[in-house]
Design a protein around this motif. Structure first.
Motif, PDB file in Angstrom:
ATOM      1  N   UNK A  87       0.868  -1.180   0.000  1.00  0.00           N
ATOM      2  CA  UNK A  87       0.000   0.000   0.000  1.00  0.00           C
ATOM      3  C   UNK A  87       0.901   1.225   0.000  1.00  0.00           C
ATOM      4  N   UNK A  88       0.686   2.122  -0.955  1.00  0.00           N
ATOM      5  CA  UNK A  88       1.540   3.300  -1.061  1.00  0.00           C
ATOM      6  C   UNK A  88       1.205   4.306   0.029  1.00  0.00           C
ATOM      7  N   UNK A  89       2.126   5.232   0.249  1.00  0.00           N
ATOM      8  CA  UNK A  89       1.882   6.304   1.213  1.00  0.00           C
ATOM      9  C   UNK A  89       0.679   7.137   0.797  1.00  0.00           C
ATOM     10  N   UNK A  90       0.554   7.421  -0.502  1.00  0.00           N
ATOM     11  CA  UNK A  90      -0.566   8.240  -0.988  1.00  0.00           C
ATOM     12  C   UNK A  90      -1.906   7.550  -0.735  1.00  0.00           C
ATOM     13  N   UNK A  91      -1.959   6.236  -0.960  1.00  0.00           N
ATOM     14  CA  UNK A  91      -3.191   5.492  -0.682  1.00  0.00           C
ATOM     15  C   UNK A  91      -3.508   5.501   0.810  1.00  0.00           C
ATOM     16  N   UNK A  92      -2.490   5.316   1.626  1.00  0.00           N
ATOM     17  CA  UNK A  92      -2.695   5.301   3.078  1.00  0.00           C
ATOM     18  C   UNK A  92      -3.252   6.634   3.564  1.00  0.00           C
ATOM     19  N   UNK A  93      -2.674   7.734   3.100  1.00  0.00           N
ATOM     20  CA  UNK A  93      -3.127   9.064   3.529  1.00  0.00           C
ATOM     21  C   UNK A  93      -4.573   9.292   3.115  1.00  0.00           C
ATOM     22  N   UNK A  94      -4.907   8.993   1.863  1.00  0.00           N
ATOM     23  CA  UNK A  94      -6.272   9.237   1.392  1.00  0.00           C
ATOM     24  C   UNK A  94      -7.275   8.375   2.151  1.00  0.00           C
ATOM     25  N   UNK A  95      -6.948   7.118   2.397  1.00  0.00           N
ATOM     26  CA  UNK A  95      -7.861   6.250   3.149  1.00  0.00           C
ATOM     27  C   UNK A  95      -8.097   6.783   4.558  1.00  0.00           C
ATOM     28  N   UNK A 119     -17.826  13.016  -0.209  1.00  0.00           N
ATOM     29  CA  UNK A 119     -16.703  13.903   0.089  1.00  0.00           C
ATOM     30  C   UNK A 119     -16.317  14.599  -1.211  1.00  0.00           C
ATOM     31  N   UNK A 120     -16.453  15.937  -1.244  1.00  0.00           N
ATOM     32  CA  UNK A 120     -16.146  16.664  -2.470  1.00  0.00           C
ATOM     33  C   UNK A 120     -14.706  17.177  -2.452  1.00  0.00           C
ATOM     34  N   UNK A 121     -14.287  17.732  -3.559  1.00  0.00           N
ATOM     35  CA  UNK A 121     -12.895  18.167  -3.694  1.00  0.00           C
ATOM     36  C   UNK A 121     -12.525  19.301  -2.740  1.00  0.00           C
ATOM     37  N   UNK A 122     -13.388  20.312  -2.521  1.00  0.00           N
ATOM     38  CA  UNK A 122     -13.018  21.337  -1.541  1.00  0.00           C
ATOM     39  C   UNK A 122     -12.774  20.771  -0.140  1.00  0.00           C
ATOM     40  N   UNK A 123     -13.556  19.767   0.241  1.00  0.00           N
ATOM     41  CA  UNK A 123     -13.342  19.143   1.555  1.00  0.00           C
ATOM     42  C   UNK A 123     -11.993  18.448   1.611  1.00  0.00           C
ATOM     43  N   UNK A 124     -11.609  17.804   0.515  1.00  0.00           N
ATOM     44  CA  UNK A 124     -10.299  17.146   0.484  1.00  0.00           C
ATOM     45  C   UNK A 124      -9.169  18.161   0.477  1.00  0.00           C
ATOM     46  N   UNK A 125      -9.353  19.262  -0.251  1.00  0.00           N
ATOM     47  CA  UNK A 125      -8.334  20.314  -0.262  1.00  0.00           C
ATOM     48  C   UNK A 125      -8.097  20.869   1.134  1.00  0.00           C
ATOM     49  N   UNK A 126      -9.138  20.943   1.914  1.00  0.00           N
ATOM     50  CA  UNK A 126      -9.019  21.416   3.296  1.00  0.00           C
ATOM     51  C   UNK A 126      -8.389  20.360   4.192  1.00  0.00           C
ATOM     52  N   UNK A 127      -8.723  19.096   3.956  1.00  0.00           N
ATOM     53  CA  UNK A 127      -8.281  18.033   4.852  1.00  0.00           C
ATOM     54  C   UNK A 127      -6.812  17.656   4.662  1.00  0.00           C
ATOM     55  N   UNK A 128      -6.332  17.704   3.436  1.00  0.00           N
ATOM     56  CA  UNK A 128      -4.961  17.237   3.181  1.00  0.00           C
ATOM     57  C   UNK A 128      -3.905  17.982   3.994  1.00  0.00           C
ATOM     58  N   UNK A 129      -3.860  19.334   3.941  1.00  0.00           N
ATOM     59  CA  UNK A 129      -2.828  20.020   4.734  1.00  0.00           C
ATOM     60  C   UNK A 129      -2.994  19.797   6.231  1.00  0.00           C
ATOM     61  N   UNK A 131      -4.290  17.195   7.778  1.00  0.00           N
ATOM     62  CA  UNK A 131      -4.021  15.817   8.197  1.00  0.00           C
ATOM     63  C   UNK A 131      -2.608  15.369   7.847  1.00  0.00           C
ATOM     64  N   UNK A 132      -2.164  15.689   6.627  1.00  0.00           N
ATOM     65  CA  UNK A 132      -0.911  15.130   6.118  1.00  0.00           C
ATOM     66  C   UNK A 132       0.210  16.145   5.982  1.00  0.00           C
TER      67      UNK A 132
END
Length: 212
Positions: A87-95, A119-129, A131-132
């Motif tokens: 499992x890649x790091x990118x997959x782990x973070x998104x999950x 889950x829409x793209x704006x929510x992910x844009x907010x969550x990534x910084x 969380x990760x």
């Protein structure tokens, strides 16, 4: 196994063949989650639901625990051991982000009828910084990443209509609660340790040699 596929086939009076039981068991192991609401999984789901204890007994020697969610109508195969495909790091973070968003929606009562969360793209844009500590991948990379999560049965990518400014959104499915648990945090921690080890093993530059 509690009863053989042949015994179950005979008891069904010709409704199911041995191959039907074999295919259902194989699909469950390879896809990990089968939902009654999915048209292409409906037959396998109902077969497993009707013979749940037999399928549990069949998968137990493989170290796989079979669980059924009667409310949202899905069955999930959970390996007792953490080993599996890489499992890649990118997959782990998104999950982990999607699991966090799912838990938030559960607490706020924002769950759809089939137990799914959008889950829409704006929510992910907010969550990534938050969380990760990094920006969300570009839309094209995120699309490929989201499609790769299909193998766990916890998320699907839904294309939006032509007049929607967002090209797609993600639909998080209820089995994410069983599948993405504490061991995924351990995966993330392992990725972080691997990164640190890799930095420590990097060869010294000429400038470093000179400074030494």
């Amino acid at each position: 196994m509690k009863r053989s596929w042949n015994t179950l086939s005979q008891a069904s009076n010709g409704l199911y063949a041995v191959q039907d039981f074999e295919r259902a068991a194989y699909r469950l192991v390879t896809e990990q989650v089968l939902y009654a609401s999915d048209r292409n999984a409906r037959v396998a789901y109902h077969l497993i639901e009707a013979h749940l204890e037999d399928f549990k007994s069949a998968l137990e020697p493989l170290g796989i625990v079979l669980e059924r969610n009667a409310h949202y109508r899905y069955v999930v195969a959970l390996p007792r051991h953490g080993e599996g495909s890489p499992v890649s790091l990118e997959e782990t973070i998104l999950l982990l982000i999607l699991r966090h968003r799912y838990d938030q929606s559960m607490r706020q009562g924002q769950i759809e009828d089939l137990g799914e969360v959008v889950v829409d793209l704006p929510a992910l844009q907010e969550a990534y910084p938050a969380f990760a500590g990094r920006q969300m991948p570009e839309v094209g990379a995120l699309r490929l990443l989201a499609r790769s999560l299909k193998r766990w049965g916890v998320c699907r990518l839904v294309e939006t209509e032509g007049d929607d400014p967002q090209p797609f959104h993600l639909q998080v499915r209820p089995a994410i609660v069983e599948i993405v648990g504490e061991h995924w945090l351990q995966r993330l921690d392992q990725h972080n340790r691997d990164d640190q080890d890799g930095q420590g093993d990097a060869p010294a530059s000429e400038d470093d040699d000179a400074a030494a």
